[in-house]
Design a protein around this motif. Structure first.
Motif, mmCIF file in Angstrom:
data_model
loop_
_atom_site.group_PDB
_atom_site.id
_atom_site.type_symbol
_atom_site.label_atom_id
_atom_site.label_comp_id
_atom_site.label_asym_id
_atom_site.label_seq_id
_atom_site.Cartn_x
_atom_site.Cartn_y
_atom_site.Cartn_z
ATOM 1 N N MET A 37 0.471 -1.605 0.005
ATOM 2 C CA MET A 37 0.269 -0.085 -0.103
ATOM 3 C C MET A 37 0.903 0.958 -0.286
ATOM 4 O O MET A 37 0.758 1.922 -0.813
ATOM 5 C CB MET A 37 -0.745 0.004 1.314
ATOM 6 C CG MET A 37 -2.202 -0.813 0.708
ATOM 7 S SD MET A 37 -2.965 -1.123 -0.366
ATOM 8 C CE MET A 37 -3.324 -2.398 -1.130
ATOM 9 N N PRO A 38 2.058 1.669 0.778
ATOM 10 C CA PRO A 38 2.673 2.426 0.431
ATOM 11 C C PRO A 38 3.178 2.780 -0.583
ATOM 12 O O PRO A 38 3.263 3.846 -1.519
ATOM 13 C CB PRO A 38 4.078 2.873 1.806
ATOM 14 C CG PRO A 38 3.457 1.358 2.270
ATOM 15 C CD PRO A 38 2.030 0.678 1.900
ATOM 16 N N ASP A 39 3.680 2.347 -1.359
ATOM 17 C CA ASP A 39 3.826 2.215 -3.315
ATOM 18 C C ASP A 39 3.003 3.191 -4.193
ATOM 19 O O ASP A 39 3.115 3.523 -5.108
ATOM 20 C CB ASP A 39 4.074 0.931 -3.308
ATOM 21 C CG ASP A 39 5.680 0.549 -3.256
ATOM 22 O OD1 ASP A 39 6.289 1.178 -2.667
ATOM 23 O OD2 ASP A 39 5.855 -0.902 -3.073
ATOM 24 N N MET A 40 1.266 2.623 -3.210
ATOM 25 C CA MET A 40 0.500 3.410 -4.054
ATOM 26 C C MET A 40 -1.075 4.228 -3.632
ATOM 27 O O MET A 40 -1.701 5.049 -3.842
ATOM 28 C CB MET A 40 -0.544 1.608 -4.599
ATOM 29 C CG MET A 40 -0.155 1.004 -4.867
ATOM 30 S SD MET A 40 -1.133 -1.075 -5.109
ATOM 31 C CE MET A 40 -0.836 -2.130 -3.907
ATOM 32 N N SER A 41 0.593 4.804 -2.480
ATOM 33 C CA SER A 41 -0.502 5.674 -2.054
ATOM 34 C C SER A 41 0.918 7.296 -1.670
ATOM 35 O O SER A 41 1.987 7.248 -1.363
ATOM 36 C CB SER A 41 -0.323 5.848 -0.061
ATOM 37 O OG SER A 41 -1.278 6.992 0.743
ATOM 38 N N ALA A 42 -0.593 8.428 -1.838
ATOM 39 C CA ALA A 42 0.613 9.418 -2.165
ATOM 40 C C ALA A 42 1.113 10.300 -0.326
ATOM 41 O O ALA A 42 1.726 10.615 -0.261
ATOM 42 C CB ALA A 42 0.065 10.524 -2.520
ATOM 43 N N GLU A 43 -0.558 9.549 0.987
ATOM 44 C CA GLU A 43 0.301 9.544 2.021
ATOM 45 C C GLU A 43 0.884 8.931 2.699
ATOM 46 O O GLU A 43 1.462 9.064 4.101
ATOM 47 C CB GLU A 43 -1.195 10.141 2.407
ATOM 48 C CG GLU A 43 -1.614 11.179 2.177
ATOM 49 C CD GLU A 43 -2.751 11.466 3.009
ATOM 50 O OE1 GLU A 43 -3.401 11.557 3.798
ATOM 51 O OE2 GLU A 43 -4.222 12.000 2.717
ATOM 52 N N ARG A 65 2.048 4.547 8.698
ATOM 53 C CA ARG A 65 3.626 5.413 9.378
ATOM 54 C C ARG A 65 2.746 6.563 8.370
ATOM 55 O O ARG A 65 2.483 5.845 7.007
ATOM 56 C CB ARG A 65 4.612 6.070 10.092
ATOM 57 C CG ARG A 65 5.110 4.765 10.608
ATOM 58 C CD ARG A 65 6.419 4.310 10.825
ATOM 59 N NE ARG A 65 6.768 3.597 11.796
ATOM 60 C CZ ARG A 65 6.103 2.099 12.284
ATOM 61 N NH1 ARG A 65 5.658 1.559 11.045
ATOM 62 N NH2 ARG A 65 6.769 2.124 13.248
ATOM 63 N N SER A 66 2.047 7.673 8.051
ATOM 64 C CA SER A 66 1.515 8.704 7.024
ATOM 65 C C SER A 66 1.964 9.974 7.123
ATOM 66 O O SER A 66 2.877 10.342 8.303
ATOM 67 C CB SER A 66 -0.005 8.587 7.258
ATOM 68 O OG SER A 66 -0.640 7.660 7.251
ATOM 69 N N GLU A 67 2.063 10.955 6.355
ATOM 70 C CA GLU A 67 2.587 11.984 5.964
ATOM 71 C C GLU A 67 1.822 12.778 5.145
ATOM 72 O O GLU A 67 1.220 12.022 4.147
ATOM 73 C CB GLU A 67 4.304 11.932 5.862
ATOM 74 C CG GLU A 67 4.953 13.891 5.966
ATOM 75 C CD GLU A 67 6.105 13.208 5.642
ATOM 76 O OE1 GLU A 67 6.920 14.186 5.481
ATOM 77 O OE2 GLU A 67 6.805 12.386 5.534
ATOM 78 N N HIS A 68 1.228 13.823 5.704
ATOM 79 C CA HIS A 68 0.539 14.795 4.113
ATOM 80 C C HIS A 68 1.217 16.420 4.684
ATOM 81 O O HIS A 68 1.157 16.693 5.888
ATOM 82 C CB HIS A 68 -0.840 15.266 5.127
ATOM 83 C CG HIS A 68 -1.337 15.871 4.065
ATOM 84 N ND1 HIS A 68 -1.848 17.323 3.840
ATOM 85 C CD2 HIS A 68 -2.687 15.278 2.673
ATOM 86 C CE1 HIS A 68 -3.088 17.314 3.517
ATOM 87 N NE2 HIS A 68 -3.518 17.071 2.729
ATOM 88 N N GLU A 69 1.168 17.601 3.787
ATOM 89 C CA GLU A 69 1.603 18.822 3.895
ATOM 90 C C GLU A 69 1.498 19.858 4.640
ATOM 91 O O GLU A 69 2.059 20.155 5.469
ATOM 92 C CB GLU A 69 2.125 18.803 2.323
ATOM 93 C CG GLU A 69 0.773 19.328 1.448
ATOM 94 C CD GLU A 69 1.368 20.513 0.452
ATOM 95 O OE1 GLU A 69 0.229 21.453 0.135
ATOM 96 O OE2 GLU A 69 2.413 19.701 -0.087
ATOM 97 N N ALA A 70 -0.038 19.089 4.572
ATOM 98 C CA ALA A 70 -1.087 20.034 5.772
ATOM 99 C C ALA A 70 -1.211 19.635 7.183
ATOM 100 O O ALA A 70 -1.202 20.416 7.875
ATOM 101 C CB ALA A 70 -1.869 20.604 4.970
ATOM 102 N N LEU A 71 -1.022 18.220 7.382
ATOM 103 C CA LEU A 71 -1.537 17.702 8.281
ATOM 104 C C LEU A 71 -0.757 17.340 9.161
ATOM 105 O O LEU A 71 -0.260 16.829 10.180
ATOM 106 C CB LEU A 71 -2.282 16.101 8.202
ATOM 107 C CG LEU A 71 -4.186 16.848 7.639
ATOM 108 C CD1 LEU A 71 -4.431 15.677 7.130
ATOM 109 C CD2 LEU A 71 -4.548 17.686 8.284
ATOM 110 N N GLY A 72 0.839 17.162 8.476
ATOM 111 C CA GLY A 72 2.337 16.734 8.642
ATOM 112 C C GLY A 72 2.443 15.560 9.351
ATOM 113 O O GLY A 72 1.920 14.659 8.227
ATOM 114 N N LYS A 73 2.931 14.462 10.126
ATOM 115 C CA LYS A 73 3.290 13.255 10.102
ATOM 116 C C LYS A 73 2.956 12.463 11.254
ATOM 117 O O LYS A 73 2.250 13.418 12.186
ATOM 118 C CB LYS A 73 4.995 13.557 10.064
ATOM 119 C CG LYS A 73 5.789 13.613 8.899
ATOM 120 C CD LYS A 73 7.206 12.921 9.600
ATOM 121 C CE LYS A 73 8.185 13.311 8.384
ATOM 122 N NZ LYS A 73 9.420 12.962 9.203
#
Length: 168
Positions: A37-43, A65-73
């Motif tokens: 799934m991480p290879d297929m997800s932007a977050e 573990r996820s990351e988003h430019e507005a929401l952080g890690k």
């Protein structure tokens, strides 16, 4: 997706479907392998099974573990709540009794291939989005709408990746 003006407490959902020219068994092997799934997800950056689990089963847990430019890690623990091979794989994020989100893949044989849907529900439990809503309660409906659109784009991209891999 239409503007609904949904609030977080409404448990808003997004669902995207695609048809894949591959058997449910082939598609299941992809959707049930959380390591892909991480290879297929932007977050999503990484996923790891917990408690010695090696694959999906009701009650199994994994950390994402996820990351988003507005929401952080951030990091969440998910609990598998449905697992029927070649049919359904679903998990609740954080507390299964009061999840911050629920995600579900459904597979159905159709026209010699597989119809695959990915569905997600926000809430009812608190999440990072709740923090943004707390800071700007007058913008709650816009915050929810924007996040649902992000999920819709992400799910569409994930399904396209699954289709590409399954049909290869």
């Amino acid at each position: 997706m239409e503007w609904t003006g949904a609030r977080y407490a409404d448990r808003p959902t997004v669902e995207v479907r695609t048809w894949i020219d591959a058997s449910p068994a082939t598609v299941w092997a992809l959707v049930s392998d959380i390591g892909l799934m991480p290879d297929m997800s932007a977050e999503l950056r990484s996923v790891t099974w917990l408690d010695g689990a090696a694959g999906p089963a009701v009650g199994a847990r994994f950390v994402g573990r996820s990351e988003h430019e507005a929401l952080g890690k951030w990091e969440t623990t998910s609990h598998v709540i449905e697992c029927e091979p070649e049919s359904v794989f679903a998990w609740a994020v954080q507390d299964p009794a009061d999840p911050s989100a629920v995600w579900r893949f459904r597979l159905s044989p159709r026209d010699g291939g597989t119809e695959l849907s990915e569905w997600m529900q926000l809430g009812p439990g608190r999440s990072g989005l709740s923090l943004a809503i707390d800071r700007m309660p007058d913008k709650e409906q816009k915050i929810v709408f924007v996040r649902l659109r992000e999920f819709e784009r992400g799910i569409t991209a994930t399904l396209a990746q699954i289709k590409k891999r399954a049909e290869a």
